[in-house]
Design a protein around this motif. Structure first.
Motif, PDB file in Angstrom:
ATOM      1  N   CYS A  82       0.816  -1.215   0.000  1.00 12.95           N
ATOM      2  CA  CYS A  82       0.000   0.000   0.000  1.00 12.95           C
ATOM      3  C   CYS A  82       0.848   1.261   0.000  1.00 12.95           C
ATOM      4  N   LEU A  83       1.938   1.268   0.760  1.00 13.84           N
ATOM      5  CA  LEU A  83       2.716   2.485   0.943  1.00 13.84           C
ATOM      6  C   LEU A  83       3.938   2.569   0.047  1.00 13.84           C
ATOM      7  N   CYS A  84       4.279   1.489  -0.644  1.00 13.36           N
ATOM      8  CA  CYS A  84       5.476   1.504  -1.493  1.00 13.36           C
ATOM      9  C   CYS A  84       5.139   1.115  -2.929  1.00 13.36           C
ATOM     10  N   ALA A  85       4.774  -0.130  -3.133  1.00 13.82           N
ATOM     11  CA  ALA A  85       4.614  -0.638  -4.499  1.00 13.82           C
ATOM     12  C   ALA A  85       3.491   0.067  -5.247  1.00 13.82           C
ATOM     13  N   SER A  86       2.381   0.339  -4.580  1.00 12.51           N
ATOM     14  CA  SER A  86       1.238   0.933  -5.275  1.00 12.51           C
ATOM     15  C   SER A  86       1.493   2.373  -5.701  1.00 12.51           C
ATOM     16  N   LEU A  87       2.538   3.011  -5.184  1.00  9.04           N
ATOM     17  CA  LEU A  87       2.842   4.396  -5.532  1.00  9.04           C
ATOM     18  C   LEU A  87       3.812   4.520  -6.693  1.00  9.04           C
ATOM     19  N   VAL A  88       4.279   3.394  -7.241  1.00  8.36           N
ATOM     20  CA  VAL A  88       5.259   3.446  -8.332  1.00  8.36           C
ATOM     21  C   VAL A  88       4.602   3.946  -9.613  1.00  8.36           C
ATOM     22  N   CYS A  89       3.508   3.331 -10.014  1.00 13.59           N
ATOM     23  CA  CYS A  89       2.818   3.722 -11.237  1.00 13.59           C
ATOM     24  C   CYS A  89       1.382   3.209 -11.158  1.00 13.59           C
ATOM     25  N   LYS A  90       0.578   3.614 -12.117  1.00 13.72           N
ATOM     26  CA  LYS A  90      -0.825   3.211 -12.121  1.00 13.72           C
ATOM     27  C   LYS A  90      -0.969   1.708 -12.344  1.00 13.72           C
ATOM     28  N   TYR A  91      -0.079   1.146 -13.171  1.00 16.98           N
ATOM     29  CA  TYR A  91      -0.141  -0.293 -13.433  1.00 16.98           C
ATOM     30  C   TYR A  91       0.107  -1.072 -12.147  1.00 16.98           C
ATOM     31  N   TRP A  92       1.107  -0.668 -11.376  1.00 12.95           N
ATOM     32  CA  TRP A  92       1.381  -1.346 -10.118  1.00 12.95           C
ATOM     33  C   TRP A  92       0.261  -1.114  -9.114  1.00 12.95           C
ATOM     34  N   ARG A  93      -0.333   0.064  -9.167  1.00 12.21           N
ATOM     35  CA  ARG A  93      -1.457   0.321  -8.262  1.00 12.21           C
ATOM     36  C   ARG A  93      -2.602  -0.633  -8.551  1.00 12.21           C
ATOM     37  N   ASP A  94      -2.894  -0.838  -9.836  1.00 11.35           N
ATOM     38  CA  ASP A  94      -3.966  -1.769 -10.192  1.00 11.35           C
ATOM     39  C   ASP A  94      -3.619  -3.191  -9.760  1.00 11.35           C
ATOM     40  N   LEU A  95      -2.352  -3.574  -9.892  1.00  9.22           N
ATOM     41  CA  LEU A  95      -1.947  -4.909  -9.459  1.00  9.22           C
ATOM     42  C   LEU A  95      -2.063  -5.060  -7.948  1.00  9.22           C
ATOM     43  N   CYS A  96      -1.704  -4.018  -7.216  1.00 11.71           N
ATOM     44  CA  CYS A  96      -1.796  -4.089  -5.759  1.00 11.71           C
ATOM     45  C   CYS A  96      -3.237  -4.148  -5.277  1.00 11.71           C
ATOM     46  N   LEU A  97      -4.178  -3.729  -6.120  1.00 11.96           N
ATOM     47  CA  LEU A  97      -5.593  -3.823  -5.768  1.00 11.96           C
ATOM     48  C   LEU A  97      -6.228  -5.111  -6.258  1.00 11.96           C
ATOM     49  N   ASP A  98      -5.404  -6.042  -6.734  1.00 16.91           N
ATOM     50  CA  ASP A  98      -5.942  -7.313  -7.218  1.00 16.91           C
ATOM     51  C   ASP A  98      -6.674  -8.037  -6.088  1.00 16.91           C
ATOM     52  N   PHE A  99      -7.716  -8.751  -6.451  1.00 11.23           N
ATOM     53  CA  PHE A  99      -8.586  -9.349  -5.440  1.00 11.23           C
ATOM     54  C   PHE A  99      -7.861 -10.364  -4.573  1.00 11.23           C
TER      55      PHE A  99
END
Length: 615
Positions: A257-274
């Motif tokens: 939440c605090l590191c990987a999801s802030l890299v780019c929108k693609y990583w943010r979408d991956l970090c929100l994977d179900f």
């Protein structure tokens, strides 16, 4: 001066006549709809040329070629059949007639590392011609352009031509002699040193289409040098999403939440994977509030496991919101959340009927009402932990036992209101129980004896039971043949005779904990003599244990792997050192041995005493 004007006037007349001829030819319909070269061969009339005409024609072609000043002019540079014969049949004569400024060094037009791009595809200017154009290619830098940028001579006449994308010379493919003519033509082109990079439709005016065109298979730069298709294959984002999800699965929720999801929108979408929001571990995060739980429940409604242990800022409202939006919740863990009350657990029981695990230890506000609701609404419950919930009594425990017959694990700790009545209820209604713990509860031998009904019992924790006699323990060991772990610590009533029966009757027993029990060397000797399955024996704080008991059990037992002798003051450290050398497969736990193992692990992890600083 008059001669020059008359010459320019004649040249203008010739250009007008050529335009009229081209207009007449445009009126013809091209039935081949193929490359322009075939059209010229079919529609034109070729004839023989004498040397004078050849020389004059070659000079005119050279002038025309030298007059090209833009990509649009290059695209319109097409040859008639007669001019084609001059190029192919009299290549050497043409080259001799080309002005000297076009026959520059090869480095002026292309670099040595970039091969000349040969095109055999040209598009007809006539009607119905809809051939696909070659996509744009990178234009290689020529040597003269580099010289000009570096401050070289700007007065060179060829400087205005070297950076322009010149069209390739047409080649014939209509007869058997085309191969030899093409080879000679390519040799001529190589000799002149022309670099051909791209070609547009002769009918176009140089404007690019709004829709992207697929690259032509004849262009070697179309796949590698097209600006829009240039990609960096070394980027981690070119990995399949399944691999990236596997990598992210090794990160904690905080890291995602605090590191990987802030890299780019693609990583943010991956970090929100179900799959990352099915099992959520928020334990120990003080930033977690009710708002976060509400957002999680709005993002994903398929949460199956939630852990909010030590989250002191989470209130009943957040837990209720999560429970109402996640009916498939299976595991709920909330240790040391003293701010939560019955409302949170009641809401979970109401909205999550498939709940299988409820660990809510050390919650002072929890009462029997929550346990009654669990027994009423959660028949699939299998694992419960209510340690140090001091307001729970037999009423809630009996209701839970009656409503959850599939229970397999029940653990209580220091629940003084829980008595033998609760133990009996679990023994009668929950026949699938495998783990039972009543540490420090108000339970006696009258309640423990009911556990003999549990044939699947594998782990029994009876620490600090106030009234536990040896006969009850021996009977439980005899009846529960699947028992593999028995914890009798802090029970002064357990003696050597009880331990001897345990060693003889416990055919599946592997772990035996006897810390601070009333045993002597005889108990250790009996374990080594009678048991063939016990691997772990902890006899710490048993003051009557001496060197003889430690030596005999290590010598006679074939299954022993761990012997706890912490604070057995009658066991000498020299004896333990000798046993460590003689029986390296056994771990001996004393103060000195534990310190040595800790120091050894520190050295293995790179700790250096010379670099350490005293606090």
């Amino acid at each position: 001066m008059g001669h020059l004007l008359s010459k320019n006037g004649n040249r203008g007349n010739r250009l007008k006549k050529r335009k009229r001829k081209l207009l007449k030819r445009k009126k013809r319909n091209c039935f081949l709809q193929g490359p322009c070269m075939l059209c010229f061969i079919v529609h034109g009339n070729s004839g023989s040329l004498d040397d004078d005409q050849l020389e004059n024609s070659a000079s005119k072609l050279a002038e025309r070629y030298a007059a090209l000043s833009s990509p649009e002019d290059c695209a319109k540079f097409l040859l008639s059949p007669r001019e084609l014969a001059i190029w192919e049949g009299q290549g050497k004569g043409l080259l001799s007639a080309v002005p000297a400024k076009l026959i520059g060094p090869q480095a002026l037009f292309r670099t040595a590392a970039t091969p000349a791009c040969e095109y055999s595809e040209m598009v007809c200017k006539r009607k119905c011609a809809e051939m696909q154009r070659c996509g744009p290619c990178k234009q290689p830098r020529c040597a003269l352009q580099e010289v000009m940028e570096n401050g070289g001579g700007a007065g060179d006449a060829s400087a205005s031509h070297c950076h322009l994308p010149l069209c390739p010379l047409p080649s014939s493919s209509s007869s058997s002699s085309s191969s030899s003519s093409s080879s000679s033509l390519s040799e001529g082109v190589s000799g002149v040193g022309l670099q051909t990079d791209s070609i547009e439709s002769p009918g176009s005016t140089g404007s690019t289409s709004a829709t992207p065109q697929s690259p032509s298979p004849t262009c070697p730069h179309a796949l590698a040098d097209t600006p829009g298709d240039t990609t960096d294959n070394s980027s981690i984002n070119h990995l399949p999403s399944s691999i990236l999800l596997k990598v992210f699965s090794h990160l904690s929720v905080k890291e995602r939440c605090l590191c990987a999801s802030l890299v780019c929108k693609y990583w943010r979408d991956l970090c929100l994977d179900f799959q990352f929001w099915k099992q959520i571990d928020l334990s120990g995060l003080q930033q977690v509030t009710d708002d976060l739980l509400v957002k999680i429940s709005s993002w994903r409604q398929n949460v199956t496991e939630i852990n909010i242990s030590d989250c002191r800022n989470v209130q009943d409202l957040g837990v209720c919101s999560l429970a109402s939006h996640c009916p498939g919740l299976l595991k709920y863990t909330a240790y040391r959340c003293k701010q939560l009350s019955d409302l949170s657990l009641i809401t979970i029981a109401t909205h999550c009927p498939l709940l299988q695990k409820a660990h809510v230890g050390n919650q002072d506000k929890l009462t029997d009402e929550a346990l009654k609701k669990l027994g009423e609404c959660c028949p699939e419950l299998r694992d419960v932990h209510f340690g140090q919930c001091y307001n729970i009594s037999d009423a809630g425990m009996v209701a839970l036992a009656q409503g959850c017959p599939k229970l397999q694990r029940i653990y209580m700790q220091e629940n003084k209101l829980v008595t033998d009545k609760s133990v009996r209820a679990f023994a009668e209604h929950c026949s699938e129980l495998q783990f039972v713990g009543f540490m420090g509860c108000s339970v006696t031998s009258l309640g423990v004896i009911h556990l003999t009904r549990l044939k699947n019992l594998s782990s029994l924790d009876l620490r600090h039971i106030s009234e536990l006699n040896n006969e009850t323990v021996m009977e439980v060991v005899r009846q529960c043949r699947s028992l593999s772990s028995l914890n009798l610590c802090l029970n002064w009533s357990i003696n050597d005779r009880c331990v001897e029966i345990i060693a003889k009757e416990g055919r599946s027993l592997k772990e035996l904990y006897l810390v601070s029990c009333k045993i002597t060397d005889y108990a250790l000797i009996a374990i080594g003599q009678y048991s063939t399955t016990i691997e772990t024996v902890d006899a710490g704080w048993c003051m009557e244990i001496t060197d003889q008991g430690a030596t005999q059990i290590a010598k006679s037992s074939k299954s022993l792997r761990y012997l706890g002798l912490m604070r057995c003051d009658k066991v000498n450290e020299e004896t333990v050192e000798r046993l460590v050398q003689q029986y390296p497969h056994i771990v001996f736990s004393t103060v000195m041995q534990d310190c040595k193992r800790t120091l050894e692990r520190a050295y293995q992890m790179g700790w250096n005493p010379n670099n350490s600083t005293a606090s």
